[in-house]
Write an enzyme that holds these catalytic residues in place. Sequence first.
Site, PDB file in Angstrom:
ATOM      1  N   ILE A 148       0.821  -1.207   0.000  1.00  0.00           N
ATOM      2  CA  ILE A 148       0.000   0.000   0.000  1.00  0.00           C
ATOM      3  C   ILE A 148       0.859   1.263   0.000  1.00  0.00           C
ATOM      4  CG2 ILE A 148      -1.979  -1.097   1.154  1.00  0.00           C
ATOM      5  CD1 ILE A 148      -0.932   0.034   3.809  1.00  0.00           C
TER       6      ILE A 148
ATOM      7  N   GLU B  99       6.015   3.327   4.715  1.00  0.00           N
ATOM      8  CA  GLU B  99       7.232   2.832   4.081  1.00  0.00           C
ATOM      9  C   GLU B  99       7.350   3.348   2.643  1.00  0.00           C
ATOM     10  OE1 GLU B  99       9.621   1.135   5.714  1.00  0.00           O
ATOM     11  OE2 GLU B  99       8.357   1.474   7.479  1.00  0.00           O
TER      12      GLU B  99
ATOM     13  N   HIS C 155      -0.967  -6.533   7.480  1.00  0.00           N
ATOM     14  CA  HIS C 155      -0.180  -5.887   8.540  1.00  0.00           C
ATOM     15  C   HIS C 155      -0.997  -4.802   9.236  1.00  0.00           C
ATOM     16  CE1 HIS C 155       2.831  -3.406  10.555  1.00  0.00           C
ATOM     17  NE2 HIS C 155       3.655  -4.448  10.476  1.00  0.00           N
TER      18      HIS C 155
ATOM     19  N   GLU D 200      -2.204  -4.628  12.941  1.00  0.00           N
ATOM     20  CA  GLU D 200      -1.987  -3.318  13.565  1.00  0.00           C
ATOM     21  C   GLU D 200      -2.911  -2.239  13.011  1.00  0.00           C
ATOM     22  OE1 GLU D 200       2.144  -2.295  13.446  1.00  0.00           O
ATOM     23  OE2 GLU D 200       2.792  -4.226  14.261  1.00  0.00           O
TER      24      GLU D 200
ATOM     25  N   VAL E 177       6.098 -11.086   2.498  1.00  0.00           N
ATOM     26  CA  VAL E 177       6.855 -12.197   3.069  1.00  0.00           C
ATOM     27  C   VAL E 177       6.096 -12.782   4.252  1.00  0.00           C
ATOM     28  CG1 VAL E 177       9.086 -11.259   2.362  1.00  0.00           C
ATOM     29  CG2 VAL E 177       8.212 -10.730   4.633  1.00  0.00           C
TER      30      VAL E 177
ATOM     31  N   HIS F  54       5.246 -11.742  11.627  1.00  0.00           N
ATOM     32  CA  HIS F  54       3.803 -11.637  11.839  1.00  0.00           C
ATOM     33  C   HIS F  54       3.092 -12.928  11.462  1.00  0.00           C
ATOM     34  CE1 HIS F  54       3.612  -7.527  13.110  1.00  0.00           C
ATOM     35  NE2 HIS F  54       4.247  -7.091  12.031  1.00  0.00           N
TER      36      HIS F  54
END
Length: 256
Positions: free
Chosen positions: A85, A89, A144, A175, A203, A207
């Site tokens: 998305i 980052e 994530h 999160e 990957v 998590h």
Amino acid sequence: MKDKAILITSFGTSHEETRQKNIVQFENFIGEKCSDYTIYSAYTSSMVRGILKKRGIEVDSVAMALDRMYQEGIKNVVIQPTHLIYGHEFEKIAHTLRAFEGKFERIEISTPLLAETDDMIAVVQILSNAIDVDSETALVLMGHGTDHYVNAVYPALDYVAKASGNKHVFVGTVEGYPEVEAVVDFVRKRGYKKAVLTPLMFVAGDHAVNDMASNEPDSWKSIFSQNGLEVTCVVKGLGEYPEIQTLYYKHLCNFL
């Protein structure tokens, strides 16, 4: 000598097996598809780079990779993120890129995996086809999540799954929203007795291994089980699916 290059950027992972299966495999895939480009690699996570460095594995940051490319005479640069998305980052990469604009004749950044609605439809269908379930089983994608406003992609993806005929697909995040409790509630209200959990992440790292598939009482596997659902986990990163690699490549081709 080639004066054009592709920089593949990933968050990175300290799990070596999944690093090879997802990140390295994807870099090799792009290298084969784009043989007239030099392929460079960078990880955005300083923590992951630090862990790998202690093992003797040196991986550049985005700034280090761009500086290396400049020093080696690269003039044309396209960055392909493996991120899903337009989150924090991605913005870090875009910010770093701006500092190097005057050093290259051309430097651009391609799009993340879930850039458009068509991408969402494609990803849902790829995973739905790859992980076959019966009528009593929900397919749960664990993303994530983020405190960035673009977290809205995850509930949108759930909506897209239902609207595209994949009513058994549910999307949650570690999160962000939807949280695991909300996903369990949705799954149970739809009458499903079983659930297959798989990461919606490039990957299958910490998590996937710990938050999703471990036997810890607060893992997704445990929480689903505690709520009376029979649980199976598919610990496989998105980078392992050839169809996902091809989707990233289609994004990249728009910038080559």
